[in-house]
Design a protein around this motif. Structure first.
Motif, PDB file in Angstrom:
ATOM      1  N   LYS A  89       0.826  -1.226   0.045  1.00  0.00           N
ATOM      2  CA  LYS A  89      -0.172  -0.071  -0.111  1.00  0.00           C
ATOM      3  C   LYS A  89       0.915   0.986   0.080  1.00  0.00           C
ATOM      4  CE  LYS A  89      -0.675  -1.454   4.622  1.00  0.00           C
ATOM      5  NZ  LYS A  89      -1.757  -1.915   5.787  1.00  0.00           N
ATOM      6  N   ARG A  90       1.521   1.467  -1.212  1.00  0.00           N
ATOM      7  CA  ARG A  90       2.549   2.596  -1.407  1.00  0.00           C
ATOM      8  C   ARG A  90       1.939   3.661  -2.049  1.00  0.00           C
ATOM      9  NH1 ARG A  90       6.206   4.642  -4.946  1.00  0.00           N
ATOM     10  NH2 ARG A  90       5.860   3.091  -6.435  1.00  0.00           N
ATOM     11  N   LEU A  91       1.643   4.805  -1.334  1.00  0.00           N
ATOM     12  CA  LEU A  91       1.289   6.233  -2.203  1.00  0.00           C
ATOM     13  C   LEU A  91       1.852   6.597  -3.185  1.00  0.00           C
ATOM     14  CD1 LEU A  91      -1.266   8.153  -1.891  1.00  0.00           C
ATOM     15  CD2 LEU A  91       0.226   9.329  -0.463  1.00  0.00           C
ATOM     16  N   PHE A  92       1.664   6.730  -4.293  1.00  0.00           N
ATOM     17  CA  PHE A  92       2.174   7.095  -5.544  1.00  0.00           C
ATOM     18  C   PHE A  92       1.539   8.305  -6.253  1.00  0.00           C
ATOM     19  CE2 PHE A  92       2.913   6.394 -10.303  1.00  0.00           C
ATOM     20  CZ  PHE A  92       4.301   6.743 -10.301  1.00  0.00           C
ATOM     21  N   THR A  93       2.219   9.326  -5.823  1.00  0.00           N
ATOM     22  CA  THR A  93       1.654  10.682  -6.413  1.00  0.00           C
ATOM     23  C   THR A  93       2.528  11.595  -7.337  1.00  0.00           C
ATOM     24  OG1 THR A  93       2.831  11.631  -4.573  1.00  0.00           O
ATOM     25  CG2 THR A  93       0.600  11.111  -3.992  1.00  0.00           C
ATOM     26  N   PRO A  94       2.554  11.077  -8.606  1.00  0.00           N
ATOM     27  CA  PRO A  94       3.433  11.668  -9.645  1.00  0.00           C
ATOM     28  C   PRO A  94       3.198  13.202 -10.099  1.00  0.00           C
ATOM     29  CG  PRO A  94       1.847  10.042 -10.416  1.00  0.00           C
ATOM     30  CD  PRO A  94       1.650  10.003  -9.239  1.00  0.00           C
ATOM     31  N   LEU A  95       1.863  13.505  -9.658  1.00  0.00           N
ATOM     32  CA  LEU A  95       1.478  14.844 -10.105  1.00  0.00           C
ATOM     33  C   LEU A  95       1.178  15.819  -8.956  1.00  0.00           C
ATOM     34  CD1 LEU A  95      -0.322  14.282 -13.358  1.00  0.00           C
ATOM     35  CD2 LEU A  95       1.896  15.161 -13.078  1.00  0.00           C
ATOM     36  N   THR A  96       1.520  15.366  -7.843  1.00  0.00           N
ATOM     37  CA  THR A  96       1.344  16.244  -6.735  1.00  0.00           C
ATOM     38  C   THR A  96       2.626  16.997  -6.204  1.00  0.00           C
ATOM     39  OG1 THR A  96      -0.375  14.630  -5.867  1.00  0.00           O
ATOM     40  CG2 THR A  96       0.415  16.192  -4.314  1.00  0.00           C
ATOM     41  N   GLU A  97       2.519  18.236  -6.365  1.00  0.00           N
ATOM     42  CA  GLU A  97       3.697  19.071  -6.133  1.00  0.00           C
ATOM     43  C   GLU A  97       4.323  18.836  -4.533  1.00  0.00           C
ATOM     44  OE1 GLU A  97       4.100  22.985  -7.387  1.00  0.00           O
ATOM     45  OE2 GLU A  97       2.546  22.787  -8.978  1.00  0.00           O
ATOM     46  N   GLY A  98       5.516  18.858  -4.331  1.00  0.00           N
ATOM     47  CA  GLY A  98       6.130  18.953  -2.964  1.00  0.00           C
ATOM     48  C   GLY A  98       6.379  17.180  -2.791  1.00  0.00           C
ATOM     49  N   THR A  99       6.064  16.356  -3.443  1.00  0.00           N
ATOM     50  CA  THR A  99       6.084  14.993  -3.078  1.00  0.00           C
ATOM     51  C   THR A  99       7.383  14.429  -3.988  1.00  0.00           C
ATOM     52  OG1 THR A  99       4.898  14.027  -4.749  1.00  0.00           O
ATOM     53  CG2 THR A  99       3.837  14.456  -2.831  1.00  0.00           C
ATOM     54  N   ASN A 100       8.025  13.372  -3.438  1.00  0.00           N
ATOM     55  CA  ASN A 100       9.147  12.838  -3.985  1.00  0.00           C
ATOM     56  C   ASN A 100       8.993  12.164  -5.376  1.00  0.00           C
ATOM     57  OD1 ASN A 100      11.055  13.441  -1.940  1.00  0.00           O
ATOM     58  ND2 ASN A 100      10.663  11.569  -0.973  1.00  0.00           N
ATOM     59  N   ASP A 101       7.713  11.851  -5.453  1.00  0.00           N
ATOM     60  CA  ASP A 101       7.199  11.348  -6.830  1.00  0.00           C
ATOM     61  C   ASP A 101       7.049  12.241  -7.766  1.00  0.00           C
ATOM     62  OD1 ASP A 101       7.064   8.537  -5.860  1.00  0.00           O
ATOM     63  OD2 ASP A 101       4.819   9.073  -5.008  1.00  0.00           O
ATOM     64  N   GLU A 110       3.530  14.325 -17.763  1.00  0.00           N
ATOM     65  CA  GLU A 110       3.173  15.371 -18.593  1.00  0.00           C
ATOM     66  C   GLU A 110       3.182  15.092 -19.824  1.00  0.00           C
ATOM     67  OE1 GLU A 110       4.675  18.591 -16.241  1.00  0.00           O
ATOM     68  OE2 GLU A 110       3.280  18.754 -15.029  1.00  0.00           O
ATOM     69  N   ASP A 111       4.362  14.248 -20.358  1.00  0.00           N
ATOM     70  CA  ASP A 111       4.756  13.822 -21.753  1.00  0.00           C
ATOM     71  C   ASP A 111       3.735  12.694 -22.111  1.00  0.00           C
ATOM     72  OD1 ASP A 111       5.813  13.020 -23.811  1.00  0.00           O
ATOM     73  OD2 ASP A 111       7.916  13.439 -23.144  1.00  0.00           O
ATOM     74  N   VAL A 165       7.521  -1.214 -19.126  1.00  0.00           N
ATOM     75  CA  VAL A 165       6.551  -0.339 -19.956  1.00  0.00           C
ATOM     76  C   VAL A 165       5.896   0.878 -18.933  1.00  0.00           C
ATOM     77  CG1 VAL A 165       6.642  -1.306 -22.102  1.00  0.00           C
ATOM     78  CG2 VAL A 165       4.882  -1.783 -20.090  1.00  0.00           C
ATOM     79  N   TYR A 166       6.659   1.317 -17.838  1.00  0.00           N
ATOM     80  CA  TYR A 166       5.906   1.665 -16.674  1.00  0.00           C
ATOM     81  C   TYR A 166       4.964   2.764 -17.168  1.00  0.00           C
ATOM     82  CZ  TYR A 166       5.843   2.524 -11.779  1.00  0.00           C
ATOM     83  OH  TYR A 166       5.494   2.682 -10.297  1.00  0.00           O
ATOM     84  N   PHE A 167       3.733   2.777 -17.222  1.00  0.00           N
ATOM     85  CA  PHE A 167       2.521   3.775 -17.425  1.00  0.00           C
ATOM     86  C   PHE A 167       2.765   4.223 -18.870  1.00  0.00           C
ATOM     87  CE2 PHE A 167       2.340   4.017 -12.926  1.00  0.00           C
ATOM     88  CZ  PHE A 167       1.056   4.274 -12.705  1.00  0.00           C
ATOM     89  N   GLU A 168       3.356   3.386 -19.680  1.00  0.00           N
ATOM     90  CA  GLU A 168       3.189   3.672 -21.257  1.00  0.00           C
ATOM     91  C   GLU A 168       2.055   2.561 -21.681  1.00  0.00           C
ATOM     92  OE1 GLU A 168       6.839   3.298 -23.686  1.00  0.00           O
ATOM     93  OE2 GLU A 168       7.894   3.989 -21.829  1.00  0.00           O
ATOM     94  N   GLU A 169       2.059   1.603 -20.868  1.00  0.00           N
ATOM     95  CA  GLU A 169       1.087   0.553 -21.207  1.00  0.00           C
ATOM     96  C   GLU A 169       0.348   0.283 -19.862  1.00  0.00           C
ATOM     97  OE1 GLU A 169       2.440  -3.209 -23.140  1.00  0.00           O
ATOM     98  OE2 GLU A 169       3.585  -2.027 -24.446  1.00  0.00           O
ATOM     99  N   ILE A 170      -1.025   0.494 -19.788  1.00  0.00           N
ATOM    100  CA  ILE A 170      -1.895   0.106 -18.638  1.00  0.00           C
ATOM    101  C   ILE A 170      -3.014  -0.573 -19.014  1.00  0.00           C
ATOM    102  CG2 ILE A 170      -3.374   1.297 -16.971  1.00  0.00           C
ATOM    103  CD1 ILE A 170      -1.363   4.131 -17.384  1.00  0.00           C
ATOM    104  N   THR A 171      -3.339  -1.615 -18.040  1.00  0.00           N
ATOM    105  CA  THR A 171      -4.266  -2.313 -18.534  1.00  0.00           C
ATOM    106  C   THR A 171      -5.530  -2.264 -17.466  1.00  0.00           C
ATOM    107  OG1 THR A 171      -3.317  -4.489 -17.068  1.00  0.00           O
ATOM    108  CG2 THR A 171      -3.028  -4.189 -19.358  1.00  0.00           C
TER     109      THR A 171
END
Length: 204
Positions: A89-101, A110-111, A165-171
């Motif tokens: 149960k790992r929080l993953f916040t790639p678009l939350t400013e101020g986080t390491n993600d 964003e690309d 293919v990290y987040f390039e391919e999502i099922t």
């Protein structure tokens, strides 16, 4: 969270503590052992042959003790590669400013050439892209995620992706209820293994 999901968690040997939010509910799920996927493990029975070879004397002496030892071995806190899935149960916040993600992943998210979030957006629309990684495995896809802005927090959708293919391919792996139904309970696991050992190893 949906009652059927809670019951399935308990059937799979986990525990559940209700939370006020989807994130808290996911954080309230605990498993102290791996989960065995029916589609992958059920065809190969990874590790059973080796376990039987090491413990066949015990099998001949006391079948009940043998099967108790087998369940204790496979459903313990280990990472021996048996094709299983591990709850996390790992929080993953790639678009939350101020986080390491955000520092690591925001440019990729964003690309559009680096990610393909079509399957996610079909479900959550314009919802916030914050996730919980709920499981990882030894097979494809090897990472499973729930978006915290899922419009159905009682039974959210599970998405799969892979480190290659990290987040390039999502099922879309279906709902959380669907996802949990794909694993063996201890009882189902034991029935499958017993059937194999009795027929393949001791049919003569």
């Amino acid at each position: 969270m949906k009652k059927e999901i809670i019951n399935r968690i308990l059937d799979l040997g986990g525990t559940f503590k209700e939370g006020l939010t989807l994130q808290e509910c996911i954080e309230g799920i605990e498993f102290n052992h791996p989960l065995y996927p029916q589609e992958l493990w059920g065809h190969e029975l990874y590790g059973v042959e080796e376990f039987y070879d090491k413990k066949k004397d015990l099998y001949k002496q006391d079948k009940d003790r043998f099967y108790k030892s087998l369940i204790s071995h496979f459903f313990s806190d280990h990472e021996i590669p048996y094709g299983q899935t591990f709850y996390r149960k790992r929080l993953f916040t790639p678009l939350t400013e101020g986080t390491n993600d955000y520092e690591e992943w925001s440019a990729d998210f964003e690309d559009e050439e680096m990610t393909n979030l079509t399957e996610v957006k079909k479900v959550i629309g314009n919802g916030k892209l914050e996730f919980m990684e709920i499981a990882f495995s030894y097979s494809f896809p090897d990472g499973y995620y729930i978006c915290l802005s899922d419009p159905n927090p009682e039974n959210p959708t599970v998405f799969g992706t892979d480190h290659e293919v990290y987040f390039e391919e999502i099922t879309n792996e279906g709902t959380l209820e669907d996802f949990l139904s794909k694993f063996y309970t201890k009882k189902e696991f034991l029935e499958l293994v017993k059937n194999y050992i009795e027929k393949e190893k001791n049919s003569h």
